[in-house]
Design a protein around this motif. Structure first.
Motif, PDB file in Angstrom:
ATOM      1  N   PRO A 143       0.795  -1.232   0.000  1.00  0.00           N
ATOM      2  CA  PRO A 143       0.000   0.000   0.000  1.00  0.00           C
ATOM      3  C   PRO A 143       0.829   1.285   0.000  1.00  0.00           C
ATOM      4  CG  PRO A 143      -0.951  -1.599   1.503  1.00  0.00           C
ATOM      5  CD  PRO A 143       0.359  -2.169   1.064  1.00  0.00           C
ATOM      6  N   SER A 144       1.941   1.297   0.701  1.00  0.00           N
ATOM      7  CA  SER A 144       2.765   2.513   0.763  1.00  0.00           C
ATOM      8  C   SER A 144       3.340   2.857  -0.599  1.00  0.00           C
ATOM      9  CB  SER A 144       3.900   2.339   1.777  1.00  0.00           C
ATOM     10  OG  SER A 144       3.400   2.177   3.083  1.00  0.00           O
ATOM     11  N   PHE A 145       3.832   1.834  -1.319  1.00  0.00           N
ATOM     12  CA  PHE A 145       4.402   2.070  -2.643  1.00  0.00           C
ATOM     13  C   PHE A 145       3.325   2.536  -3.617  1.00  0.00           C
ATOM     14  CE2 PHE A 145       5.936   1.076  -6.845  1.00  0.00           C
ATOM     15  CZ  PHE A 145       7.290   1.355  -6.799  1.00  0.00           C
ATOM     16  N   VAL A 146       2.202   1.854  -3.638  1.00  0.00           N
ATOM     17  CA  VAL A 146       1.130   2.202  -4.579  1.00  0.00           C
ATOM     18  C   VAL A 146       0.581   3.602  -4.283  1.00  0.00           C
ATOM     19  CG1 VAL A 146      -1.182   1.585  -5.392  1.00  0.00           C
ATOM     20  CG2 VAL A 146       0.524  -0.207  -4.988  1.00  0.00           C
ATOM     21  N   LYS A 147       0.461   3.939  -3.004  1.00  0.00           N
ATOM     22  CA  LYS A 147      -0.048   5.264  -2.645  1.00  0.00           C
ATOM     23  C   LYS A 147       0.879   6.367  -3.161  1.00  0.00           C
ATOM     24  CE  LYS A 147      -1.416   8.137   1.280  1.00  0.00           C
ATOM     25  NZ  LYS A 147      -1.574   8.183   2.775  1.00  0.00           N
ATOM     26  N   LEU A 148       2.181   6.164  -3.032  1.00  0.00           N
ATOM     27  CA  LEU A 148       3.141   7.189  -3.445  1.00  0.00           C
ATOM     28  C   LEU A 148       3.359   7.235  -4.951  1.00  0.00           C
ATOM     29  CD1 LEU A 148       5.982   7.050  -0.745  1.00  0.00           C
ATOM     30  CD2 LEU A 148       4.461   8.965  -1.244  1.00  0.00           C
ATOM     31  N   PHE A 149       3.383   6.063  -5.604  1.00  0.00           N
ATOM     32  CA  PHE A 149       3.824   6.001  -6.997  1.00  0.00           C
ATOM     33  C   PHE A 149       2.800   5.421  -7.974  1.00  0.00           C
ATOM     34  CE2 PHE A 149       7.619   5.305  -4.235  1.00  0.00           C
ATOM     35  CZ  PHE A 149       8.167   6.562  -4.398  1.00  0.00           C
ATOM     36  N   GLY A 150       1.783   4.752  -7.490  1.00  0.00           N
ATOM     37  CA  GLY A 150       0.796   4.167  -8.376  1.00  0.00           C
ATOM     38  C   GLY A 150       1.238   2.820  -8.929  1.00  0.00           C
ATOM     39  N   LYS A 151       0.560   2.406  -9.982  1.00  0.00           N
ATOM     40  CA  LYS A 151       0.849   1.135 -10.645  1.00  0.00           C
ATOM     41  C   LYS A 151       1.555   1.392 -11.967  1.00  0.00           C
ATOM     42  CE  LYS A 151      -3.111  -1.068  -8.426  1.00  0.00           C
ATOM     43  NZ  LYS A 151      -4.389  -1.790  -8.627  1.00  0.00           N
ATOM     44  N   PRO A 152       2.116   0.365 -12.603  1.00  0.00           N
ATOM     45  CA  PRO A 152       2.938   0.576 -13.799  1.00  0.00           C
ATOM     46  C   PRO A 152       2.237   1.359 -14.902  1.00  0.00           C
ATOM     47  CG  PRO A 152       3.204  -1.664 -13.024  1.00  0.00           C
ATOM     48  CD  PRO A 152       2.097  -1.056 -12.215  1.00  0.00           C
ATOM     49  N   ASN A 153       2.885   2.442 -15.334  1.00  0.00           N
ATOM     50  CA  ASN A 153       2.471   3.205 -16.509  1.00  0.00           C
ATOM     51  C   ASN A 153       0.972   3.506 -16.532  1.00  0.00           C
ATOM     52  OD1 ASN A 153       4.808   1.042 -17.617  1.00  0.00           O
ATOM     53  ND2 ASN A 153       5.165   3.192 -18.063  1.00  0.00           N
ATOM     54  N   GLU A 154       0.490   4.089 -15.459  1.00  0.00           N
ATOM     55  CA  GLU A 154      -0.942   4.405 -15.357  1.00  0.00           C
ATOM     56  C   GLU A 154      -1.334   5.604 -16.216  1.00  0.00           C
ATOM     57  OE1 GLU A 154      -2.910   2.932 -11.315  1.00  0.00           O
ATOM     58  OE2 GLU A 154      -1.507   4.583 -10.988  1.00  0.00           O
ATOM     59  N   GLY A 155      -0.380   6.416 -16.599  1.00  0.00           N
ATOM     60  CA  GLY A 155      -0.681   7.586 -17.423  1.00  0.00           C
ATOM     61  C   GLY A 155       0.561   8.100 -18.107  1.00  0.00           C
ATOM     62  N   ALA A 156       0.389   9.009 -19.032  1.00  0.00           N
ATOM     63  CA  ALA A 156       1.521   9.592 -19.737  1.00  0.00           C
ATOM     64  C   ALA A 156       2.405  10.353 -18.749  1.00  0.00           C
ATOM     65  CB  ALA A 156       1.037  10.522 -20.848  1.00  0.00           C
ATOM     66  N   TRP A 157       3.693  10.189 -18.894  1.00  0.00           N
ATOM     67  CA  TRP A 157       4.668  10.812 -17.991  1.00  0.00           C
ATOM     68  C   TRP A 157       4.430  12.305 -17.828  1.00  0.00           C
ATOM     69  CZ3 TRP A 157       8.502  11.618 -14.683  1.00  0.00           C
ATOM     70  CH2 TRP A 157       9.394  12.659 -14.883  1.00  0.00           C
ATOM     71  N   GLU A 158       4.143  13.005 -18.911  1.00  0.00           N
ATOM     72  CA  GLU A 158       3.997  14.460 -18.870  1.00  0.00           C
ATOM     73  C   GLU A 158       2.729  14.903 -18.145  1.00  0.00           C
ATOM     74  OE1 GLU A 158       4.215  12.654 -21.560  1.00  0.00           O
ATOM     75  OE2 GLU A 158       6.137  13.078 -22.539  1.00  0.00           O
ATOM     76  N   GLN A 159       1.783  13.987 -17.955  1.00  0.00           N
ATOM     77  CA  GLN A 159       0.473  14.364 -17.433  1.00  0.00           C
ATOM     78  C   GLN A 159       0.185  13.829 -16.034  1.00  0.00           C
ATOM     79  OE1 GLN A 159      -2.098  12.779 -20.452  1.00  0.00           O
ATOM     80  NE2 GLN A 159      -1.439  14.230 -22.013  1.00  0.00           N
ATOM     81  N   THR A 160       1.128  13.123 -15.435  1.00  0.00           N
ATOM     82  CA  THR A 160       0.862  12.487 -14.153  1.00  0.00           C
ATOM     83  C   THR A 160       1.625  13.157 -13.020  1.00  0.00           C
ATOM     84  OG1 THR A 160       2.622  10.885 -14.631  1.00  0.00           O
ATOM     85  CG2 THR A 160       0.366  10.235 -15.153  1.00  0.00           C
ATOM     86  N   GLU A 161       1.038  13.111 -11.835  1.00  0.00           N
ATOM     87  CA  GLU A 161       1.677  13.676 -10.644  1.00  0.00           C
ATOM     88  C   GLU A 161       2.567  12.651  -9.942  1.00  0.00           C
ATOM     89  OE1 GLU A 161       1.510  16.918  -9.773  1.00  0.00           O
ATOM     90  OE2 GLU A 161       0.501  17.054 -11.712  1.00  0.00           O
ATOM     91  N   LYS A 162       2.375  11.384 -10.272  1.00  0.00           N
ATOM     92  CA  LYS A 162       3.195  10.315  -9.719  1.00  0.00           C
ATOM     93  C   LYS A 162       3.259   9.213 -10.759  1.00  0.00           C
ATOM     94  CE  LYS A 162      -0.742   8.104  -7.409  1.00  0.00           C
ATOM     95  NZ  LYS A 162      -1.311   7.681  -6.113  1.00  0.00           N
ATOM     96  N   GLY A 163       4.216   8.310 -10.621  1.00  0.00           N
ATOM     97  CA  GLY A 163       4.280   7.247 -11.607  1.00  0.00           C
ATOM     98  C   GLY A 163       5.278   6.167 -11.264  1.00  0.00           C
TER      99      GLY A 163
END
Length: 233
Positions: A143-163
Motif C-alpha cells: 500500500p505505501s508504494f502504490v499510494k506514493l507512486f501508483g501502478k505501472p504506466n498508469e498515465g503519460a509521464w507528462e500528465q501524471t503527478e506520480k508514476g
C-alpha cells in the motif's frame, strides 16, 4: 534550500537563454548553484543513514552540469532550465539505480530507480521478476508504494503527478510468454518511480525529511533491480 530564489533564476534563464545574459548574471547563478549543492550535500548525509552504499559520495559526484551539450541537439540553448542531482553509489553516469532530485519551475520532482536500460539488461531484469514474482509483488504492490507512486504506466509521464515506469511496450517482450499473469511488469521499459512536488517543496530544510520518507519507500524496488544491474557494471 532557497528554492524560491533558485526558481526565479531558472525562470529568468528560460526567458534569456543566451551567453551575454548569463555572463551578466553569473553571480546569481553561482549563489543558486552553491545553495542547491548545499541541499544535495545534506540529502546525501540523510540518505546514508539508511543506505550506506552512497555514504562515500560527494556533491560533485551527484550534481549535473548546468551547461548543455548542444552538439547533437536542434535546441542550441547553452544552458539548462533546471538543477538536477543523481545520488547513485556508482556515479551519475551509471546504469545503476539511484535517487534523483529535480528543481525546475512547474516541474519539481523526486525520483528513484533506473531508466534507459540496454535491452540485454532489461531482459535480465524481466527474468529476475519472473523468477521472484512473489518478492517483486510484495515490494511494488504494498500500500505505501502504490499510494506514493501508483501502478505501472498508469498515465503519460507528462500528465501524471506520480508514476511507476516511464514507458511500456504495447505487446509482450520478445522471448517471454504472452499469457503470463503479470505481463504488465515485463512490458515495462524502465524501472523507476517518481512524484512531482510543488514549487515550494524544496524551500528551507523540511523537504529533506519528506524526501527521505519517499526514497525509503522506493528503495526496495531499486535494490531489487540493482541486484541485476550490478552484474553488468
Amino acid at each position: 534550500m532557497k528554492s524560491k530564489r533558485i526558481l526565479t533564476f531558472l525562470k529568468d534563464i528560460a526567458a534569456n537563454n543566451n551567453r551575454p545574459w548569463f555572463a551578466e548574471h553569473k553571480d546569481e547563478f553561482t549563489a543558486c548553484r552553491e545553495d542547491f549543492e548545499d541541499g544535495v550535500t545534506k540529502l546525501i548525509h540523510r540518505l546514508a543513514a539508511f543506505d550506506p552504499e552512497i555514504a562515500h559520495l560527494q556533491v560533485k559526484d551527484c550534481v549535473y552540469r548546468f551547461y548543455r551539450d548542444t552538439r547533437f541537439s536542434e535546441d542550441k540553448s547553452p544552458y539548462k532550465r533546471h538543477f538536477g542531482a543523481y545520488i547513485c553509489a556508482k556515479g551519475k553516469k551509471s546504469l545503476r539505480g539511484g535517487y534523483y532530485i529535480h528543481v525546475e519551475p512547474g516541474n519539481c520532482l523526486l525520483a528513484t530507480g533506473s531508466y534507459w536500460l540496454p535491452t540485454h539488461i532489461l531482459t535480465s531484469c524481466r527474468n529476475e521478476i519472473m523468477a521472484n514474482i512473489d518478492e517483486w509483488r510484495r515490494i511494488v504492490e504494498n500500500p505505501s508504494f502504490v499510494k506514493l507512486f501508483g501502478k505501472p504506466n498508469e498515465g503519460a509521464w507528462e500528465q501524471t503527478e506520480k508514476g511507476f515506469g516511464l514507458e511500456s511496450l504495447k505487446s509482450c517482450p520478445s522471448g517471454f510468454p504472452r499469457d503470463y499473469e503479470f505481463i504488465h511488469y515485463l512490458r515495462m521499459k524502465d524501472y523507476c518511480c517518481w512524484r512531482r512536488m510543488g514549487e515550494d517543496f524544496f524551500e528551507g530544510d523540511d523537504w529533506l525529511q519528506e524526501a527521505v520518507k519517499v526514497f525509503k519507500v522506493a528503495k526496495p524496488m531499486m535494490d531489487f533491480m540493482n541486484s541485476v544491474i550490478d552484474d553488468y557494471e
